[in-house]
Design a protein around this motif. Structure first.
Motif, PDB file in Angstrom:
ATOM      1  N   PRO A   2      53.867  32.059  28.373  1.00 46.47           N
ATOM      2  CA  PRO A   2      53.947  32.374  26.949  1.00 46.47           C
ATOM      3  C   PRO A   2      54.343  33.829  26.707  1.00 46.47           C
ATOM      4  O   PRO A   2      53.937  34.724  27.443  1.00 46.47           O
ATOM      5  N   PHE A   3      55.119  34.033  25.668  1.00 45.38           N
ATOM      6  CA  PHE A   3      55.517  35.391  25.274  1.00 45.38           C
ATOM      7  C   PHE A   3      55.249  35.585  23.786  1.00 45.38           C
ATOM      8  O   PHE A   3      56.179  35.698  22.986  1.00 45.38           O
ATOM      9  N   PRO A   4      53.960  35.615  23.404  1.00 39.98           N
ATOM     10  CA  PRO A   4      53.640  35.749  21.974  1.00 39.98           C
ATOM     11  C   PRO A   4      54.187  37.053  21.417  1.00 39.98           C
ATOM     12  O   PRO A   4      54.168  38.090  22.080  1.00 39.98           O
ATOM     13  N   GLY A   5      54.670  36.987  20.182  1.00 39.05           N
ATOM     14  CA  GLY A   5      55.122  38.190  19.503  1.00 39.05           C
ATOM     15  C   GLY A   5      56.459  38.728  19.962  1.00 39.05           C
ATOM     16  O   GLY A   5      56.834  39.839  19.582  1.00 39.05           O
ATOM     17  N   VAL A   6      57.195  37.956  20.761  1.00 45.68           N
ATOM     18  CA  VAL A   6      58.487  38.436  21.237  1.00 45.68           C
ATOM     19  C   VAL A   6      59.601  37.943  20.316  1.00 45.68           C
ATOM     20  O   VAL A   6      59.677  36.760  19.993  1.00 45.68           O
ATOM     21  N   TRP A 152      44.276  44.935  13.997  1.00 40.26           N
ATOM     22  CA  TRP A 152      43.470  46.059  14.472  1.00 40.26           C
ATOM     23  C   TRP A 152      43.088  45.945  15.940  1.00 40.26           C
ATOM     24  O   TRP A 152      42.452  46.847  16.491  1.00 40.26           O
ATOM     25  N   SER A 153      43.484  44.875  16.621  1.00 37.75           N
ATOM     26  CA  SER A 153      43.302  44.859  18.072  1.00 37.75           C
ATOM     27  C   SER A 153      44.248  45.894  18.688  1.00 37.75           C
ATOM     28  O   SER A 153      45.288  46.225  18.117  1.00 37.75           O
ATOM     29  N   ALA A 154      43.875  46.422  19.845  1.00 37.27           N
ATOM     30  CA  ALA A 154      44.578  47.564  20.425  1.00 37.27           C
ATOM     31  C   ALA A 154      46.056  47.276  20.675  1.00 37.27           C
ATOM     32  O   ALA A 154      46.430  46.170  21.077  1.00 37.27           O
ATOM     33  N   CYS A 155      46.888  48.297  20.475  1.00 41.75           N
ATOM     34  CA  CYS A 155      48.313  48.172  20.795  1.00 41.75           C
ATOM     35  C   CYS A 155      48.511  47.757  22.258  1.00 41.75           C
ATOM     36  O   CYS A 155      49.386  46.942  22.566  1.00 41.75           O
ATOM     37  N   SER A 156      47.696  48.317  23.142  1.00 41.62           N
ATOM     38  CA  SER A 156      47.853  48.026  24.573  1.00 41.62           C
ATOM     39  C   SER A 156      47.690  46.543  24.872  1.00 41.62           C
ATOM     40  O   SER A 156      48.350  46.007  25.768  1.00 41.62           O
ATOM     41  N   GLY A 157      46.826  45.861  24.128  1.00 40.56           N
ATOM     42  CA  GLY A 157      46.667  44.428  24.331  1.00 40.56           C
ATOM     43  C   GLY A 157      47.920  43.654  23.973  1.00 40.56           C
ATOM     44  O   GLY A 157      48.322  42.723  24.681  1.00 40.56           O
ATOM     45  N   HIS A 158      48.562  44.027  22.876  1.00 39.05           N
ATOM     46  CA  HIS A 158      49.821  43.378  22.500  1.00 39.05           C
ATOM     47  C   HIS A 158      50.908  43.674  23.522  1.00 39.05           C
ATOM     48  O   HIS A 158      51.636  42.773  23.960  1.00 39.05           O
ATOM     49  N   VAL A 159      51.026  44.928  23.898  1.00 39.14           N
ATOM     50  CA  VAL A 159      52.079  45.344  24.831  1.00 39.14           C
ATOM     51  C   VAL A 159      51.928  44.646  26.177  1.00 39.14           C
ATOM     52  O   VAL A 159      52.910  44.291  26.838  1.00 39.14           O
ATOM     53  N   SER A 160      50.689  44.391  26.599  1.00 40.77           N
ATOM     54  CA  SER A 160      50.425  43.898  27.951  1.00 40.77           C
ATOM     55  C   SER A 160      50.903  42.468  28.199  1.00 40.77           C
ATOM     56  O   SER A 160      51.226  42.116  29.337  1.00 40.77           O
ATOM     57  N   THR A 161      50.964  41.632  27.163  1.00 40.76           N
ATOM     58  CA  THR A 161      51.266  40.218  27.407  1.00 40.76           C
ATOM     59  C   THR A 161      52.653  40.033  28.013  1.00 40.76           C
ATOM     60  O   THR A 161      52.851  39.198  28.898  1.00 40.76           O
ATOM     61  N   LEU A 162      53.614  40.801  27.563  1.00 42.17           N
ATOM     62  CA  LEU A 162      54.963  40.690  28.114  1.00 42.17           C
ATOM     63  C   LEU A 162      54.986  41.131  29.576  1.00 42.17           C
ATOM     64  O   LEU A 162      55.643  40.495  30.418  1.00 42.17           O
ATOM     65  N   ILE A 163      54.256  42.185  29.901  1.00 46.18           N
ATOM     66  CA  ILE A 163      54.225  42.687  31.275  1.00 46.18           C
ATOM     67  C   ILE A 163      53.568  41.670  32.194  1.00 46.18           C
ATOM     68  O   ILE A 163      54.084  41.359  33.276  1.00 46.18           O
ATOM     69  N   ARG A 164      52.421  41.148  31.768  1.00 41.02           N
ATOM     70  CA  ARG A 164      51.676  40.221  32.626  1.00 41.02           C
ATOM     71  C   ARG A 164      52.435  38.932  32.898  1.00 41.02           C
ATOM     72  O   ARG A 164      52.195  38.256  33.907  1.00 41.02           O
ATOM     73  N   ASN A 165      53.363  38.591  32.026  1.00 41.84           N
ATOM     74  CA  ASN A 165      54.121  37.353  32.216  1.00 41.84           C
ATOM     75  C   ASN A 165      55.520  37.595  32.786  1.00 41.84           C
ATOM     76  O   ASN A 165      56.387  36.730  32.709  1.00 41.84           O
ATOM     77  N   GLY A 166      55.708  38.770  33.372  1.00 38.68           N
ATOM     78  CA  GLY A 166      56.934  38.980  34.135  1.00 38.68           C
ATOM     79  C   GLY A 166      58.002  39.808  33.472  1.00 38.68           C
ATOM     80  O   GLY A 166      59.102  39.960  34.022  1.00 38.68           O
ATOM     81  N   GLY A 167      57.726  40.358  32.300  1.00 37.62           N
ATOM     82  CA  GLY A 167      58.710  41.198  31.641  1.00 37.62           C
ATOM     83  C   GLY A 167      58.511  42.668  31.977  1.00 37.62           C
ATOM     84  O   GLY A 167      57.511  43.067  32.580  1.00 37.62           O
ATOM     85  N   ARG A 168      59.477  43.474  31.594  1.00 36.52           N
ATOM     86  CA  ARG A 168      59.369  44.927  31.786  1.00 36.52           C
ATOM     87  C   ARG A 168      60.055  45.632  30.627  1.00 36.52           C
ATOM     88  O   ARG A 168      61.141  45.235  30.199  1.00 36.52           O
ATOM     89  N   TYR A 169      59.404  46.682  30.130  1.00 30.74           N
ATOM     90  CA  TYR A 169      59.954  47.456  29.029  1.00 30.74           C
ATOM     91  C   TYR A 169      60.910  48.525  29.547  1.00 30.74           C
ATOM     92  O   TYR A 169      60.613  49.228  30.516  1.00 30.74           O
TER      93      TYR A 169
END
Length: 266
Positions: A2-6, A152-169
């Motif tokens: 899953p890539f929520p918010g992409v 209001w959940s942390a920005c880092s939590g949103h950013v992390s989902t793409l990384i954990r599922n194989g993406g890179r910024y």
């Protein structure tokens, strides 16, 4: 995976991970304009075509293939925790949403009853915000009385989902330096339609939802609320290099992309 918010342009020029309350409406409109030569007529979050979005079923196979391949320029934007949580309060708690109702139905009455948050009439903004922040702490730290809201959940939590599922910024930039960051994105991509960042409008879809902020940011945070902010947004302060002082908004150092990927990829 899953890539929520992409979101992704239909021309495959860029991939963006939405982080709520971090200029996502303006960024989405830039992406839309870059493909179609015009802005979307309405809130870009409501667009059902013209952009690939993970929330649209037909877009999911396209995004699922594109993100792990790491061939398309991928970016996101973050914001300092101080102004972001304040914006969440004024927009989602003190404000009336564009459907004419309070956010999430019975949320505000619950906050009034359980936390003493007042948002009617000429209310005490500082007192109500600090009580709201106690609720934010409870949702993030204890997931009570509800899970933390995306705003209001942390920005880092949103950013992390793409990384954990194989993406890179390729880039993460602070909204406090929006034009500089978005210019950097556009320098690295080829788009059908150019855009003038200086001349274009800003699409703040939450503007006008709630009362205006009556005081400087630092006035809303006393010693206790500063302590809570340091506790619940520790990763955002550390990874995105924001000051732990509420009157310093832009990052105090450059972000380290390798550090972000290493720590959020676990």
């Amino acid at each position: 995976m899953p890539f929520p918010g992409v979101w992704m342009t239909q021309s495959n020029s860029m991939i963006y991970r939405v982080v709520p309350k971090c200029a996502c409406s303006t960024i989405g409109q830039i992406m839309y304009h870059s493909d179609h030569g015009r802005f979307f007529d309405g809130d870009i979050h409501d667009a059902k075509d013209g952009l690939h979005k993970w929330a649209l079923e037909d877009s999911q196979p396209v995004i699922s293939a594109a993100v792990p391949a790491q061939q398309i320029y991928t970016f996101t934007a973050v914001r300092n925790p101080w102004s972001r949580v304040l914006s969440s309060f004024f927009d989602k708690i003190a404000g009336i949403q564009r459907n004419g109702k309070r956010y999430r139905g019975n949320l505000v009455p619950m906050l009034t009853q359980r936390y003493g948050v007042e948002v009617e009439g000429d209310f005490d903004q500082i007192q109500s915000f600090r009580r709201f922040l106690m609720f934010v702490r409870d949702t993030i730290r204890f997931r009570k009385p509800m899970d933390p809201d995306i705003h209001w959940s942390a920005c880092s939590g949103h950013v992390s989902t793409l990384i954990r599922n194989g993406g890179r910024y390729d880039l993460i930039f602070p909204t406090e330096k929006f034009n500089e960051g978005m210019s950097d994105v556009l320098k690295h991509v080829s788009v059908p339609h150019a855009i003038d960042l200086e001349a274009m409008p800003r699409f703040n879809e939450s503007a006008g939802h709630g009362p205006k902020q009556a005081h400087p940011i630092e006035d809303y945070f006393d010693d206790l609320s500063i302590f809570m902010m340091h506790d619940i947004y520790r990763r955002d302060f550390n990874l995105f290099k924001y000051s732990k002082n509420p009157n310093r908004n832009p990052p105090v150092k450059e972000m380290d992309l390798d550090e972000i990927h290493a720590k959020l990829g676990k």
